[in-house]
Design an enzyme around this catalytic site. Structure first.
Site, PDB file in Angstrom:
ATOM      1  N   ASP A  86       0.865  -1.183   0.000  1.00  0.00           N
ATOM      2  CA  ASP A  86       0.000   0.000   0.000  1.00  0.00           C
ATOM      3  C   ASP A  86       0.901   1.232   0.000  1.00  0.00           C
ATOM      4  OD1 ASP A  86      -1.714   2.084   0.442  1.00  0.00           O
ATOM      5  OD2 ASP A  86      -2.812   1.107   2.072  1.00  0.00           O
ATOM      6  N   MET A  87       0.842   2.005  -1.043  1.00  0.00           N
ATOM      7  CA  MET A  87       1.745   3.148  -1.187  1.00  0.00           C
ATOM      8  C   MET A  87       1.379   4.327  -0.289  1.00  0.00           C
ATOM      9  SD  MET A  87       4.147   2.265  -3.026  1.00  0.00           S
ATOM     10  CE  MET A  87       4.521   0.782  -3.946  1.00  0.00           C
ATOM     11  N   ASN A 113       3.819   4.327 -11.567  1.00  0.00           N
ATOM     12  CA  ASN A 113       2.582   4.474 -12.327  1.00  0.00           C
ATOM     13  C   ASN A 113       1.319   4.466 -11.458  1.00  0.00           C
ATOM     14  OD1 ASN A 113       0.758   3.716 -14.812  1.00  0.00           O
ATOM     15  ND2 ASN A 113       0.484   2.027 -13.369  1.00  0.00           N
ATOM     16  N   HIS A 114       1.400   3.985 -10.200  1.00  0.00           N
ATOM     17  CA  HIS A 114       0.197   3.790  -9.388  1.00  0.00           C
ATOM     18  C   HIS A 114      -0.469   5.126  -9.032  1.00  0.00           C
ATOM     19  CE1 HIS A 114       3.528   4.470  -6.576  1.00  0.00           C
ATOM     20  NE2 HIS A 114       2.640   5.068  -5.820  1.00  0.00           N
ATOM     21  N   SER A 164       0.272  13.132 -16.178  1.00  0.00           N
ATOM     22  CA  SER A 164      -0.993  13.372 -16.871  1.00  0.00           C
ATOM     23  C   SER A 164      -1.030  14.774 -17.464  1.00  0.00           C
ATOM     24  CB  SER A 164      -2.115  13.228 -15.837  1.00  0.00           C
ATOM     25  OG  SER A 164      -3.322  13.729 -16.326  1.00  0.00           O
ATOM     26  N   TYR A 177      -6.217  15.296  -7.537  1.00  0.00           N
ATOM     27  CA  TYR A 177      -5.407  14.510  -8.486  1.00  0.00           C
ATOM     28  C   TYR A 177      -4.427  15.403  -9.235  1.00  0.00           C
ATOM     29  CZ  TYR A 177      -4.540  11.732 -12.754  1.00  0.00           C
ATOM     30  OH  TYR A 177      -3.950  11.065 -13.809  1.00  0.00           O
ATOM     31  N   LEU A 211      -6.588  11.340 -22.023  1.00  0.00           N
ATOM     32  CA  LEU A 211      -7.555  10.354 -21.504  1.00  0.00           C
ATOM     33  C   LEU A 211      -7.294   8.968 -22.115  1.00  0.00           C
ATOM     34  CD1 LEU A 211     -10.064   9.854 -19.758  1.00  0.00           C
ATOM     35  CD2 LEU A 211     -11.466  10.414 -21.755  1.00  0.00           C
ATOM     36  N   ILE A 212      -7.156   7.975 -21.224  1.00  0.00           N
ATOM     37  CA  ILE A 212      -6.863   6.592 -21.635  1.00  0.00           C
ATOM     38  C   ILE A 212      -8.023   5.715 -21.177  1.00  0.00           C
ATOM     39  CG2 ILE A 212      -5.157   4.724 -21.472  1.00  0.00           C
ATOM     40  CD1 ILE A 212      -4.022   7.370 -22.663  1.00  0.00           C
ATOM     41  N   THR A 214      -8.891   3.204 -19.557  1.00  0.00           N
ATOM     42  CA  THR A 214      -8.891   2.215 -18.468  1.00  0.00           C
ATOM     43  C   THR A 214     -10.248   2.266 -17.766  1.00  0.00           C
ATOM     44  OG1 THR A 214      -7.963   3.786 -16.881  1.00  0.00           O
ATOM     45  CG2 THR A 214      -6.405   2.463 -18.090  1.00  0.00           C
TER      46      THR A 214
HETATM   47  P1  NDP Z   1      -5.900   2.381 -12.630  1.00  0.00           P
HETATM   48  O1  NDP Z   1      -6.857   2.989 -11.654  1.00  0.00           O
HETATM   49  O2  NDP Z   1      -6.417   1.459 -13.653  1.00  0.00           O
HETATM   50  O3  NDP Z   1      -4.763   1.601 -11.817  1.00  0.00           O
HETATM   51  C1  NDP Z   1      -4.237   2.112 -10.643  1.00  0.00           C
HETATM   52  C2  NDP Z   1      -3.263   1.095 -10.090  1.00  0.00           C
HETATM   53  O4  NDP Z   1      -2.736   1.587  -8.846  1.00  0.00           O
HETATM   54  C3  NDP Z   1      -3.901  -0.251  -9.802  1.00  0.00           C
HETATM   55  O5  NDP Z   1      -2.987  -1.272 -10.106  1.00  0.00           O
HETATM   56  C4  NDP Z   1      -4.167  -0.194  -8.298  1.00  0.00           C
HETATM   57  O6  NDP Z   1      -4.163  -1.515  -7.807  1.00  0.00           O
HETATM   58  C5  NDP Z   1      -2.957   0.607  -7.824  1.00  0.00           C
HETATM   59  N1  NDP Z   1      -3.206   1.289  -6.553  1.00  0.00           N
HETATM   60  C6  NDP Z   1      -4.303   2.004  -6.200  1.00  0.00           C
HETATM   61  N2  NDP Z   1      -4.167   2.463  -4.942  1.00  0.00           N
HETATM   62  C7  NDP Z   1      -2.970   2.023  -4.488  1.00  0.00           C
HETATM   63  C8  NDP Z   1      -2.281   2.138  -3.255  1.00  0.00           C
HETATM   64  N3  NDP Z   1      -2.788   2.804  -2.214  1.00  0.00           N
HETATM   65  N4  NDP Z   1      -1.064   1.538  -3.139  1.00  0.00           N
HETATM   66  C9  NDP Z   1      -0.542   0.837  -4.172  1.00  0.00           C
HETATM   67  N5  NDP Z   1      -1.137   0.705  -5.373  1.00  0.00           N
HETATM   68  C10 NDP Z   1      -2.348   1.269  -5.516  1.00  0.00           C
HETATM   69  O7  NDP Z   1      -5.083   3.609 -13.267  1.00  0.00           O
HETATM   70  P2  NDP Z   1      -4.739   3.918 -14.803  1.00  0.00           P
HETATM   71  O8  NDP Z   1      -4.165   2.694 -15.410  1.00  0.00           O
HETATM   72  O9  NDP Z   1      -5.908   4.563 -15.428  1.00  0.00           O
HETATM   73  O10 NDP Z   1      -3.601   5.023 -14.639  1.00  0.00           O
HETATM   74  C11 NDP Z   1      -2.239   4.651 -14.580  1.00  0.00           C
HETATM   75  C12 NDP Z   1      -1.400   5.904 -14.600  1.00  0.00           C
HETATM   76  O11 NDP Z   1      -1.700   6.655 -15.778  1.00  0.00           O
HETATM   77  C13 NDP Z   1      -1.629   6.838 -13.416  1.00  0.00           C
HETATM   78  O12 NDP Z   1      -0.425   7.405 -12.993  1.00  0.00           O
HETATM   79  C14 NDP Z   1      -2.538   7.898 -14.002  1.00  0.00           C
HETATM   80  O13 NDP Z   1      -2.436   9.138 -13.322  1.00  0.00           O
HETATM   81  C15 NDP Z   1      -1.999   7.988 -15.417  1.00  0.00           C
HETATM   82  N6  NDP Z   1      -2.973   8.573 -16.329  1.00  0.00           N
HETATM   83  C16 NDP Z   1      -4.110   7.862 -16.634  1.00  0.00           C
HETATM   84  C17 NDP Z   1      -5.054   8.438 -17.463  1.00  0.00           C
HETATM   85  C18 NDP Z   1      -6.316   7.725 -17.836  1.00  0.00           C
HETATM   86  O14 NDP Z   1      -7.164   8.353 -18.494  1.00  0.00           O
HETATM   87  N7  NDP Z   1      -6.480   6.447 -17.492  1.00  0.00           N
HETATM   88  C19 NDP Z   1      -4.884   9.788 -18.014  1.00  0.00           C
HETATM   89  C20 NDP Z   1      -3.649  10.421 -17.622  1.00  0.00           C
HETATM   90  C21 NDP Z   1      -2.735   9.817 -16.811  1.00  0.00           C
HETATM   91  P3  NDP Z   1      -4.791  -1.994  -6.411  1.00  0.00           P
HETATM   92  O15 NDP Z   1      -6.190  -1.482  -6.365  1.00  0.00           O
HETATM   93  O16 NDP Z   1      -4.699  -3.488  -6.500  1.00  0.00           O
HETATM   94  O17 NDP Z   1      -3.918  -1.441  -5.349  1.00  0.00           O
END
Ligand code: NDP
Length: 282
Positions: A86-87, A113-114, A164, A177, A211-212, A214
């Site tokens: 947990d980060m 990336n989290h 982002s 954020y 925007l991606i 996901t």
């Molecule tokens: P997701 O929400 O799909 O994934 C987030 C990840 O972080 C998951 O693996 C989650 O896993 C993990 N996570 C969440 N909370 C914690 C925590 N407290 N400790 C450790 N790990 C944690 O995110 P995206 O794939 O959409 O985004 C990935 C990156 O891309 C981010 O940095 C985001 O800012 C950036 N981005 C994304 C955009 C988008 O539109 N999707 C746009 C611009 C940037 P778990 O729940 O198992 O912990």
């Protein structure tokens, strides 16, 4: 139009002269990817696996990490290990880096990336949430980067920061954020100067994403904002290429760079455009 045309031409000229990506360079590369249980992080894990890397993945949900690691092995990863963390915790960021250094014998890539979950809504005073989100999205990044730097220095490695467009250009409904992403850009922008001035071996790549598609992002914006979402797998591959070619900045999709320039050059029209691209009725 002429201005945007000229910027586009300049952009593609820079792109064509950038170092080309050699997939072979990732065979056996030692990689730590955070936030790899879902979304872009999961896709990066699969891409690194296909290139034959040795990977450690992390996130909070151990059962999902296990499934992602198994898929990585089936896709060709030389090694795929996972560690739940947990980060938001003070100690977990160090624990994760130590685990990767120990199991892989060092690191060539640290891909941060989290992100913690945050509401897509008007700011209404949740100071404690911002404090928590800063821990997850920012403080853990600098803690992990500092812990991994000596090993990256030895391996001529790369630090990859997933940021982002909202870390360059704030929009509504994302104040907590956006503040964490601005903090990342500021910190790692400054660090990359210092590393270059010290003639360090470590490269820093800051990735600005639009925007991606996901699940977590689409859930938030559906019905509220009408902008196209780009595929997570392609975003992931572009981030990996940016790290492997030691590119200082990545903009994906490419026009996000033009959007950031327009925001500075034409602030009033940009703000008008931003505020009118959301479905919001007070
Ligand atoms: P997701 O929400 O799909 O994934 C987030 C990840 O972080 C998951 O693996 C989650 O896993 C993990 N996570 C969440 N909370 C914690 C925590 N407290 N400790 C450790 N790990 C944690 O995110 P995206 O794939 O959409 O985004 C990935 C990156 O891309 C981010 O940095 C985001 O800012 C950036 N981005 C994304 C955009 C988008 O539109 N999707 C746009 C611009 C940037 P778990 O729940 O198992 O912990």
């Amino acid at each position: 139009k002429i201005l945007i045309g000229s910027i586009s031409v300049a952009y593609f000229a820079v792109k064509w002269t950038a170092p080309s990506f050699d997939p072979g360079s990732l065979k056996g590369a030692r990689v730590l990817v955070t936030g790899a249980s879902t979304g872009i992080g999961e896709q990066m894990a699969y891409n690194y696996a296909q290139f034959g890397a040795r990977i450690v993945i992390t996130a909070r949900r151990e059962n999902i990490l296990q499934q992602v690691a198994e898929k990585c092995l089936s896709l060709g990863a030389q090694e795929a290990l996972y560690i739940a963390a947990d980060m938001a915790s003070e100690s977990d960021p160090d624990k994760v880096v130590d685990f990767a250094l120990d199991k892989l014998g060092g690191l060539d890539y640290l891909v941060l990336n989290h992100i913690g979950s945050t509401p897509f809504s008007m700011w209404s005073g949740e100071v404690d949430h911002v404090r928590w989100l800063m821990k997850v999205n920012f403080f853990s990044y600098i803690q992990m980067a500092w812990r991994a730097l000596p090993s990256l220095e030895q391996s001529k490695g790369s630090l990859v920061i997933v940021s982002s467009l909202l870390g360059k250009m704030p929009g509504p409904f994302t104040a907590p954020y956006a503040s964490t992403k601005f903090a990342l850009n500021g910190f790692f922008g400054s660090l990359s100067h210092e590393l270059a001035m010290k003639k360090s071996n470590v490269s820093v790549s800051i990735c600005t994403l639009g925007l991606i598609d996901t699940e977590s992002a689409m859930e938030k914006v559906r019905g509220v904002v009408n902008v196209p979402a780009y595929p997570a797998a392609e975003a992931a591959l572009n981030i990996i290429k940016a790290g492997a070619t030691r590119q200082l900045e990545l903009y994906y999709p490419w026009f996000t760079q033009i959007i950031t320039l327009c925001k500075d050059w034409f602030p009033s029209s940009s703000n008008f455009f931003i505020q009118n691209s959301y479905n919001y009725n007070p």
